[in-house]
Write a protein that holds these residues in place. Structure first.
Motif, PDB file in Angstrom:
ATOM      1  N   GLU A  12      10.312  -2.083  -6.934  1.00 30.40           N
ATOM      2  CA  GLU A  12       8.706  -2.096  -6.896  1.00 30.40           C
ATOM      3  C   GLU A  12       7.913  -1.388  -5.290  1.00 30.40           C
ATOM      4  OE1 GLU A  12       6.040  -4.601  -8.360  1.00 30.40           O
ATOM      5  OE2 GLU A  12       7.889  -4.522 -10.970  1.00 30.40           O
ATOM      6  N   ASN A  13       6.905  -0.891  -5.276  1.00 28.48           N
ATOM      7  CA  ASN A  13       6.676  -0.322  -4.119  1.00 28.48           C
ATOM      8  C   ASN A  13       4.697   0.356  -4.671  1.00 28.48           C
ATOM      9  OD1 ASN A  13       6.069   0.314  -1.042  1.00 28.48           O
ATOM     10  ND2 ASN A  13       7.937   1.103  -1.065  1.00 28.48           N
ATOM     11  N   ILE A  14       3.692   0.805  -3.399  1.00 29.70           N
ATOM     12  CA  ILE A  14       2.396   0.821  -3.685  1.00 29.70           C
ATOM     13  C   ILE A  14       2.565   1.590  -3.603  1.00 29.70           C
ATOM     14  CG2 ILE A  14       1.139  -1.090  -3.653  1.00 29.70           C
ATOM     15  CD1 ILE A  14       0.870  -1.539  -1.536  1.00 29.70           C
ATOM     16  N   ILE A  15       1.671   2.993  -4.176  1.00 29.57           N
ATOM     17  CA  ILE A  15       1.219   4.650  -3.304  1.00 29.57           C
ATOM     18  C   ILE A  15       0.308   4.897  -2.267  1.00 29.57           C
ATOM     19  CG2 ILE A  15       2.640   5.608  -4.769  1.00 29.57           C
ATOM     20  CD1 ILE A  15      -0.059   5.946  -6.557  1.00 29.57           C
ATOM     21  N   SER A  16      -0.204   5.071  -1.712  1.00 26.07           N
ATOM     22  CA  SER A  16      -0.835   5.265  -0.796  1.00 26.07           C
ATOM     23  C   SER A  16      -2.162   6.171  -1.226  1.00 26.07           C
ATOM     24  CB  SER A  16      -0.302   6.589   0.824  1.00 26.07           C
ATOM     25  OG  SER A  16      -0.719   7.979  -0.312  1.00 26.07           O
ATOM     26  N   PRO A  17      -3.943   5.452  -0.294  1.00 25.02           N
ATOM     27  CA  PRO A  17      -4.968   6.806  -1.575  1.00 25.02           C
ATOM     28  C   PRO A  17      -4.396   8.127  -1.223  1.00 25.02           C
ATOM     29  CG  PRO A  17      -5.306   5.856   0.863  1.00 25.02           C
ATOM     30  CD  PRO A  17      -3.281   5.038   0.375  1.00 25.02           C
ATOM     31  N   ALA A  18      -3.190   8.727  -0.329  1.00 24.53           N
ATOM     32  CA  ALA A  18      -3.212  10.405  -0.932  1.00 24.53           C
ATOM     33  C   ALA A  18      -2.785  10.391  -2.134  1.00 24.53           C
ATOM     34  CB  ALA A  18      -2.756  10.943   0.405  1.00 24.53           C
ATOM     35  N   ARG A  74      -2.519 -13.677   2.453  1.00 23.47           N
ATOM     36  CA  ARG A  74      -2.365 -12.884   1.392  1.00 23.47           C
ATOM     37  C   ARG A  74      -3.525 -11.755   2.200  1.00 23.47           C
ATOM     38  NH1 ARG A  74      -0.692  -9.283  -1.989  1.00 23.47           N
ATOM     39  NH2 ARG A  74      -1.986  -7.884  -0.524  1.00 23.47           N
ATOM     40  N   LYS A  75      -5.270 -12.487   2.202  1.00 27.48           N
ATOM     41  CA  LYS A  75      -6.476 -11.832   3.154  1.00 27.48           C
ATOM     42  C   LYS A  75      -6.148 -10.794   4.303  1.00 27.48           C
ATOM     43  CE  LYS A  75      -9.769 -15.147   1.088  1.00 27.48           C
ATOM     44  NZ  LYS A  75     -10.423 -16.280   1.324  1.00 27.48           N
ATOM     45  N   ASP A  76      -4.222 -10.987   4.763  1.00 27.91           N
ATOM     46  CA  ASP A  76      -4.930 -10.461   6.170  1.00 27.91           C
ATOM     47  C   ASP A  76      -3.405  -8.620   5.780  1.00 27.91           C
ATOM     48  OD1 ASP A  76      -6.306 -12.308   7.472  1.00 27.91           O
ATOM     49  OD2 ASP A  76      -4.534 -13.270   8.206  1.00 27.91           O
ATOM     50  N   PHE A  77      -3.132  -9.125   4.506  1.00 28.20           N
ATOM     51  CA  PHE A  77      -2.617  -7.800   4.583  1.00 28.20           C
ATOM     52  C   PHE A  77      -2.715  -7.342   2.953  1.00 28.20           C
ATOM     53  CE2 PHE A  77      -0.270 -11.060   6.037  1.00 28.20           C
ATOM     54  CZ  PHE A  77      -0.245 -10.739   7.764  1.00 28.20           C
ATOM     55  N   GLN A  78      -3.882  -6.182   2.914  1.00 27.46           N
ATOM     56  CA  GLN A  78      -4.920  -5.979   1.857  1.00 27.46           C
ATOM     57  C   GLN A  78      -4.462  -4.216   2.232  1.00 27.46           C
ATOM     58  OE1 GLN A  78      -6.061  -6.945  -0.663  1.00 27.46           O
ATOM     59  NE2 GLN A  78      -4.692  -8.985  -0.164  1.00 27.46           N
ATOM     60  N   GLU A  79      -3.684  -4.045   3.070  1.00 27.25           N
ATOM     61  CA  GLU A  79      -3.974  -2.529   3.581  1.00 27.25           C
ATOM     62  C   GLU A  79      -2.883  -1.749   3.289  1.00 27.25           C
ATOM     63  OE1 GLU A  79      -5.946  -1.396   6.588  1.00 27.25           O
ATOM     64  OE2 GLU A  79      -8.019  -2.777   6.269  1.00 27.25           O
ATOM     65  N   VAL A  80      -3.028  -0.528   3.086  1.00 32.06           N
ATOM     66  CA  VAL A  80      -1.303   0.358   2.935  1.00 32.06           C
ATOM     67  C   VAL A  80      -1.270   1.248   4.323  1.00 32.06           C
ATOM     68  CG1 VAL A  80       0.297   1.994   1.121  1.00 32.06           C
ATOM     69  CG2 VAL A  80      -2.723   1.482   0.448  1.00 32.06           C
ATOM     70  N   LYS A  81      -0.234   0.614   4.738  1.00 31.50           N
ATOM     71  CA  LYS A  81       0.326   0.956   5.749  1.00 31.50           C
ATOM     72  C   LYS A  81       0.864   2.728   5.498  1.00 31.50           C
ATOM     73  CE  LYS A  81      -1.879  -2.022   7.422  1.00 31.50           C
ATOM     74  NZ  LYS A  81      -3.145  -2.271   8.748  1.00 31.50           N
ATOM     75  N   TYR A  82       1.485   3.201   6.500  1.00 34.11           N
ATOM     76  CA  TYR A  82       2.557   4.172   6.734  1.00 34.11           C
ATOM     77  C   TYR A  82       2.218   5.566   6.194  1.00 34.11           C
ATOM     78  CZ  TYR A  82       5.806   0.575   8.442  1.00 34.11           C
ATOM     79  OH  TYR A  82       5.937  -0.786   9.114  1.00 34.11           O
ATOM     80  N   THR A  83       0.350   5.685   5.772  1.00 31.67           N
ATOM     81  CA  THR A  83       0.474   6.815   5.316  1.00 31.67           C
ATOM     82  C   THR A  83      -0.774   7.015   6.155  1.00 31.67           C
ATOM     83  OG1 THR A  83      -2.289   5.956   4.688  1.00 31.67           O
ATOM     84  CG2 THR A  83      -0.044   5.028   3.147  1.00 31.67           C
ATOM     85  N   PHE A  84      -1.406   8.586   5.637  1.00 38.79           N
ATOM     86  CA  PHE A  84      -2.244   9.161   7.146  1.00 38.79           C
ATOM     87  C   PHE A  84      -3.598   8.860   6.628  1.00 38.79           C
ATOM     88  CE2 PHE A  84       1.620  12.358   5.636  1.00 38.79           C
ATOM     89  CZ  PHE A  84       1.589  12.984   6.383  1.00 38.79           C
ATOM     90  N   VAL A  85      -3.753   8.137   5.547  1.00 36.26           N
ATOM     91  CA  VAL A  85      -5.102   7.270   5.918  1.00 36.26           C
ATOM     92  C   VAL A  85      -5.404   6.078   6.234  1.00 36.26           C
ATOM     93  CG1 VAL A  85      -7.200   7.330   3.843  1.00 36.26           C
ATOM     94  CG2 VAL A  85      -5.419   9.220   3.747  1.00 36.26           C
ATOM     95  N   SER A  86      -6.414   5.791   6.875  1.00 39.43           N
ATOM     96  CA  SER A  86      -6.036   4.678   7.803  1.00 39.43           C
ATOM     97  C   SER A  86      -7.044   3.646   6.224  1.00 39.43           C
ATOM     98  CB  SER A  86      -6.232   4.213   8.499  1.00 39.43           C
ATOM     99  OG  SER A  86      -7.226   4.354   9.673  1.00 39.43           O
ATOM    100  N   GLY A  87      -6.919   1.858   6.377  1.00 38.41           N
ATOM    101  CA  GLY A  87      -7.772   1.231   5.767  1.00 38.41           C
ATOM    102  C   GLY A  87      -7.939   1.141   4.395  1.00 38.41           C
ATOM    103  N   ALA A  88      -7.745   1.799   3.676  1.00 36.87           N
ATOM    104  CA  ALA A  88      -6.970   2.297   2.198  1.00 36.87           C
ATOM    105  C   ALA A  88      -7.694   0.161   1.016  1.00 36.87           C
ATOM    106  CB  ALA A  88      -7.021   3.399   1.406  1.00 36.87           C
ATOM    107  N   ALA A 107      -4.992  -1.706  -0.831  1.00 35.94           N
ATOM    108  CA  ALA A 107      -4.120  -1.492  -2.108  1.00 35.94           C
ATOM    109  C   ALA A 107      -4.257  -1.326  -3.057  1.00 35.94           C
ATOM    110  CB  ALA A 107      -2.332  -2.006  -1.234  1.00 35.94           C
ATOM    111  N   TYR A 108      -4.825  -2.457  -3.704  1.00 37.16           N
ATOM    112  CA  TYR A 108      -4.489  -2.912  -4.721  1.00 37.16           C
ATOM    113  C   TYR A 108      -6.126  -2.762  -5.995  1.00 37.16           C
ATOM    114  CZ  TYR A 108      -0.327  -5.153  -3.813  1.00 37.16           C
ATOM    115  OH  TYR A 108       0.737  -5.249  -3.115  1.00 37.16           O
TER     116      TYR A 108
END
Ligand SMILES: Cc1ncc(COP(=O)(O)O)c(C=O)c1O
Length: 438
Positions: A32-38, A415-429, A431-432
């Motif tokens: 599994e993985n998570i997708i970016s907001p884009a 987990r509170k410190d790990f909520q954003e999706v990295k390696y994307t063109f959009v920062s700060g989104a 993940a869940y």
């Protein structure tokens, strides 16, 4: 009885609760993985509603001009990522991609070689008696690669011997599929390709799990090592939407295209195709850094678990060269029971049949192993530095037998410190985040 509207509200609430559950858990399922907001935006675009059978420019439906342009970009990006002459992005999953490969290169009754499930193969490469796709759906006779349990890999010499023996007995192997669901080290494609080709065997590679690592340049590149064709999922280490693809050479393009359409897909889910195009652009921009981090983190995780006292596979081999870490948990219980215990602590893993499980009478429902994948937590910003903490949660639950509900609180805090999706063109989104449109 609940009204349809009440049921709809309940469903919406369940989806929201699921997202919250994952936001507070440590997701370690290797597939599994998570997708970016884009990519998410593409999934809810109008592409979701449309049909576009066939190849771009040769569609069976009108209204496809933008769809065609997006698909051609997706193809072009995937060709760049996999340094491939030809890519088909229309398979809608990894299994679908495999069925297309079987259709393009074999006839029912032919023999295919792959790993057995206990040695890391996937059910889509399985024998008919197990309901495997290759056997039960495509009518292929499946023979297994020989496996070296010390080196946790395909045994080159024993496999050569087996093919020679089969050939003498009149069994001509048509397709050899490398790759698998449990894959810790590169498979010997280089070592076996010339030999296989001397027997007119098509060399395939199922990169469902490792496609993101291949694209990121940190794992074996099957097409450069002699493979003729590579199938993949695009949502495991490759962080796109749930989908598949096939990469190969121009000389095989026509037969693969025809196997995909009209063979296995008519419409091919255009919203996820668009999402794949965006994920491929992200992979091109960030893939090298991401993939290198995935492998470094997996190695660190293997070592951390080992240091806590767990039986991690591949101790003398550096634990892993992929996103996966595999443990034999039989010192503490069975894989299925431990999977459920960890779930109570908010740690999401899956039980896995180990190489020696059939010999010791263990079954896939409660096998001896746990398979872990770090690709999703890396996408959340974790790296080697966090792996000791994660391994300590495992120790608390499995070795120290602490109350998993108590551990779950610690997991949620971590987990509170790990909520954003990295390696994307959009920062700060987030993940869940459950995205409400109304
Ligand atoms: C080696 C392998 N091939 C194919 C698949 C199937 O992929 P999908 O779920 O995309 O159909 C998997 C799934 O985990 C896999 O591990």
């Amino acid at each position: 009885m609940s009204s349809p509207h009440d049921i709809f509200l309940k469903l919406r609430n369940l989806l929201e609760k699921h997202n919250q559950f994952f936001a507070e858990s440590i997701p370690l399922i290797a597939s599994e993985n998570i997708i970016s907001p884009a990519v998410k935006e593409a999934l809810i675009s109008d592409f979701e509603h449309r049909y576009a059978e066939g190849w771009p420019g040769e569609r069976v439906y009108a209204g496809c001009m933008f769809i065609d342009e997006v698909e051609l970009i997706a193809i072009d990006l995937m060709k760049r990522l996999f340094d491939a002459e030809f890519v088909d992005v229309r398979p809608i999953s990894g299994v679908t991609a495999n069925v297309a490969v079987y259709t393009a290169f074999t006839e029912p009754g032919d023999t295919m070689m792959a790993l057995s499930i206990a040695k890391g193969g996937h059910i889509s490469m399985g024998k008919k008696k197990f309901g495997g796709t290759a056997g039960a759906v495509k009518g292929l006779n499946v023979e297994y690669f020989e496996f070296d349990e010390e080196r946790l890999n395909i045994d080159v010499d024993a496999t050569m011997k087996k093919i020679k023996k089969l050939d003498k007995e009149g069994v001509k192997v048509k397709l050899a599929m490398f790759g698998g669901s449990l894959i810790l080290f590169p498979h010997p494609v280089k070592e076996l390709s010339d030999f296989l080709k001397s027997y007119n065997i098509i060399v395939g590679y199922d990169a469902a799990h490792v496609s993101g690592l291949v694209a990121g340049g940190v794992f074996q590149h099957p097409l450069k090592e002699g493979a003729d064709v590579m199938s993949m999922s695009t949502h495991k280490t490759f962080f796109g939407p749930q989908r598949g693809a096939i990469a190969s050479f121009n000389k095989y393009a026509d037969q693969i295209k025809r196997a995909v359409f009209p063979g296995i897909v008519s419409n091919h889910h255009l919203h996820t195709m668009a999402g794949l195009a965006i994920a491929a652009a992200e992979m091109l921009a960030f893939g090298e850094e991401y993939a290198a981090n995935v492998v470094k983190t997996a190695k660190a995780f293997g070592e951390a678990l080992y240091n806590k006292g767990f039986d991690v596979l591949g101790v003398n081999l550096g634990f892993t060269e992929t996103h996966q870490v595999v443990m034999d948990v039989t010192k503490y219980g069975l894989g299925g029971d431990i999977e459920r215990l960890l779930e109570k602590a908010g740690i999401i893993v899956n039980r896995n049949l180990l190489f020696n499980d059939p010999k010791r009478g263990l079954h896939y429902e409660n096998p001896g192993g746990i398979r872990l994948g770090v690709q999703e937590v890396v996408r959340l910003g974790m790296g080697p530095d966090e792996m000791d903490t994660v391994a300590e949660f495992f120790k608390k639950v499995i070795i120290d037998k602490e109350d998993p509900v108590k551990v779950r609180k610690m997991v949620a805090e971590f987990r509170k410190d790990f909520q954003e999706v990295k390696y994307t063109f959009v920062s700060g989104a987030k993940a869940y985040e459950f995205i409400k449109l109304f």
